[in-house]
Design an enzyme around this catalytic site. Sequence first.
Site, PDB file in Angstrom:
ATOM      1  CG  PHE A 162       6.455  14.684  31.904  1.00  0.00           C
ATOM      2  CD1 PHE A 162       6.560  15.920  32.052  1.00  0.00           C
ATOM      3  CD2 PHE A 162       7.607  14.087  30.953  1.00  0.00           C
ATOM      4  CE1 PHE A 162       7.445  16.800  31.292  1.00  0.00           C
ATOM      5  CE2 PHE A 162       8.047  14.771  30.130  1.00  0.00           C
ATOM      6  CZ  PHE A 162       8.377  16.242  30.305  1.00  0.00           C
ATOM      7  CE  LYS A 220      13.262  10.546  29.675  1.00  0.00           C
ATOM      8  NZ  LYS A 220      11.567  10.960  29.720  1.00  0.00           N
ATOM      9  CG  ASP A 272       4.677   8.500  27.915  1.00  0.00           C
ATOM     10  OD1 ASP A 272       5.554   7.885  27.736  1.00  0.00           O
ATOM     11  OD2 ASP A 272       4.223   9.616  27.954  1.00  0.00           O
TER      12      ASP A 272
HETATM   13  C1  LIG Z   1      10.803  11.967  28.969  1.00  0.00           C
HETATM   14  C2  LIG Z   1       9.380  11.699  28.902  1.00  0.00           C
HETATM   15  C3  LIG Z   1       8.614  12.174  27.762  1.00  0.00           C
HETATM   16  C4  LIG Z   1       9.205  13.277  26.840  1.00  0.00           C
HETATM   17  O1  LIG Z   1      10.401  12.593  26.265  1.00  0.00           O
HETATM   18  P1  LIG Z   1      11.236  13.789  25.494  1.00  0.00           P
HETATM   19  O2  LIG Z   1      12.132  13.129  24.753  1.00  0.00           O
HETATM   20  O3  LIG Z   1      11.863  14.727  26.464  1.00  0.00           O
HETATM   21  O4  LIG Z   1      10.392  14.699  24.673  1.00  0.00           O
HETATM   22  C5  LIG Z   1       7.342  11.970  27.907  1.00  0.00           C
HETATM   23  N1  LIG Z   1       6.805  10.823  28.410  1.00  0.00           N
HETATM   24  C6  LIG Z   1       7.439  10.166  29.605  1.00  0.00           C
HETATM   25  C7  LIG Z   1       6.917   9.532  30.404  1.00  0.00           C
HETATM   26  C8  LIG Z   1       8.588  10.624  29.949  1.00  0.00           C
HETATM   27  O5  LIG Z   1       9.556   9.955  30.884  1.00  0.00           O
END
Ligand SMILES: *Cc1c(COP(=O)(O)O)cnc(C)c1O
Length: 390
Positions: free
Chosen positions: A134, A248, A219
């Site tokens: 994700f 986050k 990421d």
């Molecule tokens: C939550 C998340 C995103 C997206 O972040 P948003 O602030 O919701 O756009 C991207 N990569 C990872 C691994 C995430 O957990």
Amino acid sequence: MTTLFDRFERAFMPNYGVPPVALARGEGTRVWDVDGAEYLDFIGGIAVTSLGHAHPALVEAVSTQVATLAHTSNLFLHEPEVKLAERLLALLEQPGKVFLANSGTEANEAALKLAIKYGKTTGRSYFVAAEMGFHGRTLGSLSLTGKPSIRDQFGPFATDVRFVPYGDADALAKAVDENCAAVFLEPTQGEAGVVPPPDGYFAAAREIATRTGALLVADEIQSAIGRTGHWFAHQADGVVPDLLTLAKGLGGGLPIGAVVGFGAAGTIFAKGDHGSTFGGNPISCAAALAVLDNVDLEHVRAVAERLRTGLEGIAHPLLNGVRGRGLWLAAVLTEDRAAQVQTAAQQAGFLVNAVQPDAIRLAPPLVVTPAEIDTFLAAFPAILTEAHHG
Ligand SMILES: *Cc1c(COP(=O)(O)O)cnc(C)c1O
């Protein structure tokens, strides 16, 4: 009587459904709903509220900053952004350069633009990412997201992204050649259900990217800022990526995202290549500095160990095991009853997240106390029983 839930349903698009609890306020790991019911928050706004709710240092930093200077745009610089970039680079212990955005998906959009530009200048045209990974909901990040149910209906995308099974270093080696611009990976997959790869996978990804000349993008939007007991999850793997994305937990609840480019990857963008009006705004930077000043890795490791050991000690027919790293765990179920567990937990006064049909994600604030962990552990078997038979 028209409830907040009814009003939410009438006023909002149905993309979230109607959430089950309406929260009014919080303090530390505790939150209260609009009817005054108290919960222990074991999901922390999806690994966001690092310092818990209403932490005095965060309140002070944000209040002071908003009363001093709330916004400059990128036409003018300000001290909190400089301090934050310096602070991140110091924690990373590597030479690099920072770009600040507002969210996770924007951080990944910036990383993708960097990778596209790198690809154009080096004759590389495709990207590799992991199945079930994700990376966000905007189009570039979505193109890298390996969950067909959220991705496919919005394609085709402008990027050529090839997906490999997560954790399989041989599949990665086969997929990445000299035409690959970048490999995007989470060090542990969050939305897939807090799934760590086999030992050595991230180091193998580094080796494959280095050998072929592709950029390795970590990421760490969910995994960083102490969540795994390290400032950044990749540090535990002894790996330095080319690009790192953060969001986050960095702002502790204030919106902020970041991309760090290490070495040559720090200078891919030239003047005018990217920007954001709100990105790196003074309030979010002040919040992030308060977070970095107050996360205590020793504490995180101690409470994480207590939570993991406690969960591992629970023998229950619905509980299949525990996976994850640090204060970021999934309780894996023997049946697809995560939704029922989430509801039973809520009724017992705990907020948890059914991240997958058979997995409950736990990501409490990093300030969660041993006593709060014990309260949750004591209640969890009965929650499982309720969900199993209810
Ligand atoms: C939550 C998340 C995103 C997206 O972040 P948003 O602030 O919701 O756009 C991207 N990569 C990872 C691994 C995430 O957990």
